[in-house]
Scaffold this motif. Structure first.
Motif, mmCIF file in Angstrom:
data_model
loop_
_atom_site.group_PDB
_atom_site.id
_atom_site.type_symbol
_atom_site.label_atom_id
_atom_site.label_comp_id
_atom_site.label_asym_id
_atom_site.label_seq_id
_atom_site.Cartn_x
_atom_site.Cartn_y
_atom_site.Cartn_z
ATOM 1 N N LYS A 203 49.580 44.843 47.763
ATOM 2 C CA LYS A 203 48.186 44.241 48.216
ATOM 3 C C LYS A 203 48.402 42.611 48.573
ATOM 4 C CE LYS A 203 43.392 44.406 47.358
ATOM 5 N NZ LYS A 203 42.283 44.723 46.575
ATOM 6 N N GLU B 236 45.926 39.650 50.101
ATOM 7 C CA GLU B 236 44.317 39.308 50.101
ATOM 8 C C GLU B 236 44.157 37.992 50.367
ATOM 9 O OE1 GLU B 236 41.056 39.389 46.861
ATOM 10 O OE2 GLU B 236 41.795 41.370 47.429
ATOM 11 N N GLY C 61 43.174 30.558 42.740
ATOM 12 C CA GLY C 61 44.345 31.280 42.073
ATOM 13 C C GLY C 61 45.749 30.357 42.016
ATOM 14 N N ASP D 72 36.256 35.612 40.446
ATOM 15 C CA ASP D 72 37.768 34.835 40.417
ATOM 16 C C ASP D 72 38.486 35.848 39.662
ATOM 17 O OD1 ASP D 72 36.767 32.412 41.532
ATOM 18 O OD2 ASP D 72 36.176 31.335 39.584
ATOM 19 N N LYS E 89 40.887 38.841 39.078
ATOM 20 C CA LYS E 89 41.183 39.931 39.871
ATOM 21 C C LYS E 89 41.884 41.130 39.006
ATOM 22 C CE LYS E 89 41.137 37.417 43.657
ATOM 23 N NZ LYS E 89 40.127 37.517 44.546
ATOM 24 N N GLY E 90 41.208 42.415 39.082
ATOM 25 C CA GLY E 90 41.548 43.442 38.521
ATOM 26 C C GLY E 90 40.797 43.658 37.199
ATOM 27 N N GLU F 94 39.088 45.812 35.609
ATOM 28 C CA GLU F 94 37.813 46.155 36.087
ATOM 29 C C GLU F 94 37.149 46.898 34.768
ATOM 30 O OE1 GLU F 94 36.396 45.923 38.959
ATOM 31 O OE2 GLU F 94 38.266 44.953 39.759
#
Length: 169
Positions: free
Chosen positions: A28, A30, A73, A149, A151-152, A154
């Motif tokens: 991915k 982004e 990042g 900020d 990522k992932g 979840e």
């Protein structure tokens, strides 16, 4: 954006349609942090001199004028670059203090594409950024944390949201 930045900075890039393949497709991609490396690839395709980019990593969003804008990042990117064997990383000037916290890799803060071009292909003009613990701590205290900020993660974020919303500790 890349073509407009190259034109504004008067960099040697072929005009017209250019296709950039960001392979492999399963990873991915982004954000706009790829702008600067794409611009440098276009410059090297037109001018040559790819050997000047060996052992160097580039991160940054380009404005239409060629100025570099900060990206998110950068610390993790600098750490990953160091672990992959890169000796230098070039980041937007505002990101240089953060990236220099990675250690073990030279960090150069760049204002715009023209400045970077001069440094790489004409005369080295940039100085590497040295990590300053005190100023970094002051700036870190001023910045507010934001879930945007992260990522992932979840399930962890969902658990924290439920805990906060329900006044759970």
């Amino acid at each position: 954006r890349v073509q407009a930045a190259a034109s504004s900075a008067k960099l040697p890039v072929k005009h017209g349609s250019i296709t950039v393949n960001l392979a492999p497709a399963y990873i991915k991609k982004e954000g706009s942090a790829y702008d600067l490396p794409i611009l440098l690839a276009c410059v090297c395709a037109c001018k040559g001199g790819a050997e000047a980019l060996a052992d160097k990593c580039f991160v940054g969003e380009l404005s239409l004028t060629g100025a570099l804008r900060p990206v998110r990042g950068v610390l993790s990117m600098a750490i990953a670059a160091r672990e992959k064997g890169f000796k230098e990383i070039y980041v937007p000037e505002e990101n240089a203090p953060e990236a220099s916290a990675a250690g073990g890799i030279k960090v150069f803060g760049v204002k715009d594409a023209g400045q970077l071009y001069k440094h790489l292909f004409e005369n080295p003009i940039l100085k590497d950024s040295v990590f300053d613990v005190d100023s970094f701590n002051v700036s870190a205290m001023a910045n507010q944390l934001d879930f945007a900020d992260v990522k992932g993660q979840e399930s962890a974020k969902k658990a924290l949201e439920i805990a906060v919303a329900g006044c759970h500790n």
